[in-house]
Design a protein around this motif. Structure first.
Motif, short mmCIF file in Angstrom:
data_model
loop_
_atom_site.label_atom_id
_atom_site.label_comp_id
_atom_site.label_asym_id
_atom_site.label_seq_id
_atom_site.Cartn_x
_atom_site.Cartn_y
_atom_site.Cartn_z
N LYS A 1 -0.49 3.13 -2.98
CA LYS A 1 -1.47 4.11 -2.53
C LYS A 1 -0.84 5.40 -1.99
O LYS A 1 -1.56 6.35 -1.69
CB LYS A 1 -2.37 3.50 -1.45
CG LYS A 1 -3.20 2.33 -1.96
CD LYS A 1 -4.09 1.76 -0.86
CE LYS A 1 -4.91 0.59 -1.39
NZ LYS A 1 -5.77 0.00 -0.32
N ASN B 1 -8.68 11.14 0.54
CA ASN B 1 -9.09 9.74 0.69
C ASN B 1 -10.24 9.57 1.68
O ASN B 1 -11.09 8.69 1.52
CB ASN B 1 -7.91 8.89 1.15
CG ASN B 1 -6.90 8.64 0.05
OD1 ASN B 1 -7.24 8.71 -1.14
ND2 ASN B 1 -5.67 8.34 0.41
N ALA C 1 0.83 -1.21 0.00
CA ALA C 1 0.00 0.00 0.00
C ALA C 1 0.87 1.26 0.00
O ALA C 1 0.49 2.29 -0.56
CB ALA C 1 -0.93 0.01 1.21
#
Length: 267
Positions: free
Chosen positions: A201, A238, A197
């Motif tokens: 991300k 997010n 991640a």
């Protein structure tokens, strides 16, 4: 599931000046709570290789008790393992040829011993089909001086098979890890995947969405400070779920719409 804190570094390439031979692109090492996408801390180094000494310093500045630290092979160092355990954290660290004896011991174990647990995880998306098989081994007899790696309990092998629909080709890769944890292969497989991640991300988004590598912030601590600001902005984007559009569309809406901007910033 134990909470994963991923440690990884990113070089801010636009922060150096090509005409100045003494100019260096800063390398920012980040600790990311993978599930929440929250940056817990960061530290700047002048060179990627300096991360080996910087990671213990970073671990000592954040709360990692009862969390699991995941790091790529650069962080496979006894000092880093010792620091994690002294802060009552667990570790799951990749192993490559930079630790030759340990790397060979894991390969021998995979070849000669029976795994204590196995788990297969399938995933489809991005025009590919991925199969990840996790093997957990508790027999560490092939490793000499295993006590150097504090509280080491398991070797882990992840075999990844990826079929690309566009080219009709399949690739194969095996990665190895060490950990003080003795948990199920299913949990292990999931936690190792969570580590990525920080690449997919965080670092990828900073480069592609925020175009960080193109930003020419070269004075003082500007590159490091702006890196932190971008991470805060990304977290806000997010967390906002009502406007179901891309991150770039959310940023544009925040620029043009004061009410939405205040909503993003919890005003």
């Amino acid at each position: 599931m134990l909470e994963v804190v991923s440690i990884d570094g990113k070089t801010i390439r636009g922060a150096s000046t090509k005409s100045d031979l003494t100019s260096v692109s800063p390398h920012i090492i980040t600790a990311l709570a993978s599930e929440q996408g929250l940056c817990l801390g960061q530290i700047k180094t002048d060179d990627k290789s300096n991360g080996i000494t910087a990671i213990p310093e970073l671990l000592n500045t954040i709360s990692i008790e009862n969390r699991t630290i995941t790091i790529d092979a650069m962080g496979c160092q006894t000092e880093i393992v010792e620091t994690a355990r002294s802060n009552r954290a667990n570790y799951m660290i990749a192993v490559k040829g930079n630790q030759g004896q340990l790397y060979q011991a894991i390969k021998d174990t995979v070849l000669l011993e029976k795994p204590a647990g196995t788990h297969i995880q399938d995933d489809c998306g991005h025009d590919r089909v991925e199969k990840r098989t996790c093997y957990v081994y508790t027999d560490l007899s092939h490793l000499e001086d295993g006590q150097r790696w504090k509280d080491l309990k398991t070797f882990i092998a992840i075999q990844k098979e990826v079929f690309y629909k566009a080219t009709q080709k399949t690739t194969y890769e095996t990665r190895y890890y060490i950990s003080n944890l003795h948990i199920s292969a299913s949990q292990t497989n999931t936690m190792i995947r969570q580590h990525w991640a920080i690449e997919n991300k965080l670092h990828w988004v900073l480069d592609v969405v925020f175009e960080e590598d193109y930003a020419r912030k070269r004075t003082g601590n500007s590159a490091e400070n702006f890196n932190l600001i971008l991470k805060m902005a990304l977290l806000l984007v997010n967390k906002e779920k009502t406007f179901k559009k891309s991150k770039n569309n959310k940023r544009l809406k925040a620029l043009l719409d004061r009410e939405y901007r205040e909503k993003l910033m919890f005003f």
